[in-house]
Design an enzyme around this catalytic site. Structure first.
Site: not given
Ligand code: ADP
Ligand code: TRP
Length: 323
Positions: A110, A189, A192
């Site tokens: 980040k 991956k 957001k």
């Molecule tokens: P983003 O990357 O969109 O901000 P978050 O960090 O809010 O997503 O993710 C919330 C949960 O979903 C976490 O447990 C994260 O590991 C899982 N997660 C999010 N995106 C993926 C993905 N593309 N593949 C696998 N797990 C994911």
């Protein structure tokens, strides 16, 4: 066995969140005791406006309930309703070496991406450790990117137990390898922060549009294709039976099957799969008092467990006489 997981109310849920985290949590709720919370305190690390935080918190509640979360089976609550977690976080923070937090990839990523870090963002793994240890959870279903935070939790719990006696339970991360990384529309991956998401409850029209624009290689229709490297196939596989997956894999390998065909099949499968959930969500959204009631009841149950752990923790560290 006690299962626990949390989701940040950081925006609309997408398919990555659903397949890696929401669906496994809902599927496992009948197998043991499950605690699931909306991590609104974690969301404060990026200081959203109060209106947005409230709206997103309600969105997550609706999403989970629509996906089949049963509040009778799962203790479903809002993080901030269980204030004990902040007390435990402070106690654990005093046992956490700076170096342990400085090594966390998610923090480093980040900062590298230009986010100005605040103290909350830096110490966030300690709050996450408190979330888990407060409930003496054994199994933590999360995406791959959260594995390190569960390891940090184990490390902190071990330090606590070494210093004060065996009070805390060391948890295990449960990563579903088949859905460890859900690809987004550009093949990276789904996240957001990459702008490559398909939201769980966006309109079928817009879903279809995004799917038809998904990035693939440029192999011509008649050429054989490799299903294993294609993000369209990866998403399709998550939705359909093993037989249907094998049928599509065959079509890829034998050629004469274009990415356009695969995308159409994916769009159709996805929209059908989500239809009953979409209906349920609309019904719940029209009845937000009921959702609030569910969350409060969940917080009541969560606090009973939290208070019991905190009595032990306070006594162990010397904040309060052993009773
Ligand atoms: P983003 O990357 O969109 O901000 P978050 O960090 O809010 O997503 O993710 C919330 C949960 O979903 C976490 O447990 C994260 O590991 C899982 N997660 C999010 N995106 C993926 C993905 N593309 N593949 C696998 N797990 C994911
Ligand atoms: N950090 C997790 C995420 O960003 C959410 C979370 C907070 C969590 N506390 C947790 C997940 C405890 C599992 C257990 O997705």
């Amino acid at each position: 066995m006690r299962v626990l997981s949390g989701i940040q109310p950081s925006g609309k849920a997408h398919l990555g969140n659903y397949f890696a985290m929401m669906r496994p949590a809902v599927e496992s709720q009948a197998n043991g005791e499950t605690f699931l919370f909306i991590a609104d305190l974690h969301a404060l690390t990026v200081t959203p406006s109060p209106e947005i935080l409230r709206e997103r918190t309600m969105d997550v509640a609706l999403d989970f309930l629509a996906c089949g979360l049963d509040p009778e089976q799962t203790v479903f609550f809002r993080h901030s309703d269980v204030t004990e977690v902040v007390e435990l976080s402070w106690i654990l923070g005093c046992l956490t070496p700076m170096g342990l937090l400085e090594r966390c990839h998610s923090y480093k990523d980040k900062v590298t991406n230009g986010l100005k870090p605040n103290h909350g963002l830096f110490s966030y793994p300690v709050l996450m450790a408190a979330d888990i240890l407060l409930f003496k959870a054994d199994s933590i279903p999360v995406g791959k990117d959260q594995k390190q935070h569960v390891e940090v939790t184990r490390d902190i719990a071990q330090r606590f137990n070494n210093a004060y006696g065996e009070v805390l339970v060391l948890p295990e991360a449960r990563i579903r390898e088949d859905v460890a990384v859900v690809p987004g529309t550009d093949g990276r991956k789904m996240s957001k922060s990459y702008g490559n998401t398909i939201e769980l409850f966006e309109s079928p029209k817009s879903m279809e549009k995004k799917i038809m624009r998904m990035v693939t290689d440029s192999k011509a229709l008649e050429e054989p294709k490799d299903p294993e490297t294609c993000p369209v196939f990866a998403l399709y596989k998550l939705l359909v039976s093993q037989e249907d997956t094998a049928v599509m894999a065959d079509k890829y390998r034998s050629g004469g099957y274009g990415y356009g065909h695969a995308k159409k099949a994916l769009a159709q499968a996805l929209i059908e799969y989500l239809e009953p959930m979409r209906k349920r969500r609309d019904e719940l959204a029209a009845n937000s008092d009921e959702v609030e009631r569910i969350l409060r009841a969940g917080a009541g149950k969560a606090r009973e467990v939290a208070e019991a752990t905190m009595r032990e923790v306070r006594a162990a560290v010397g904040l309060q006489k052993k009773s």
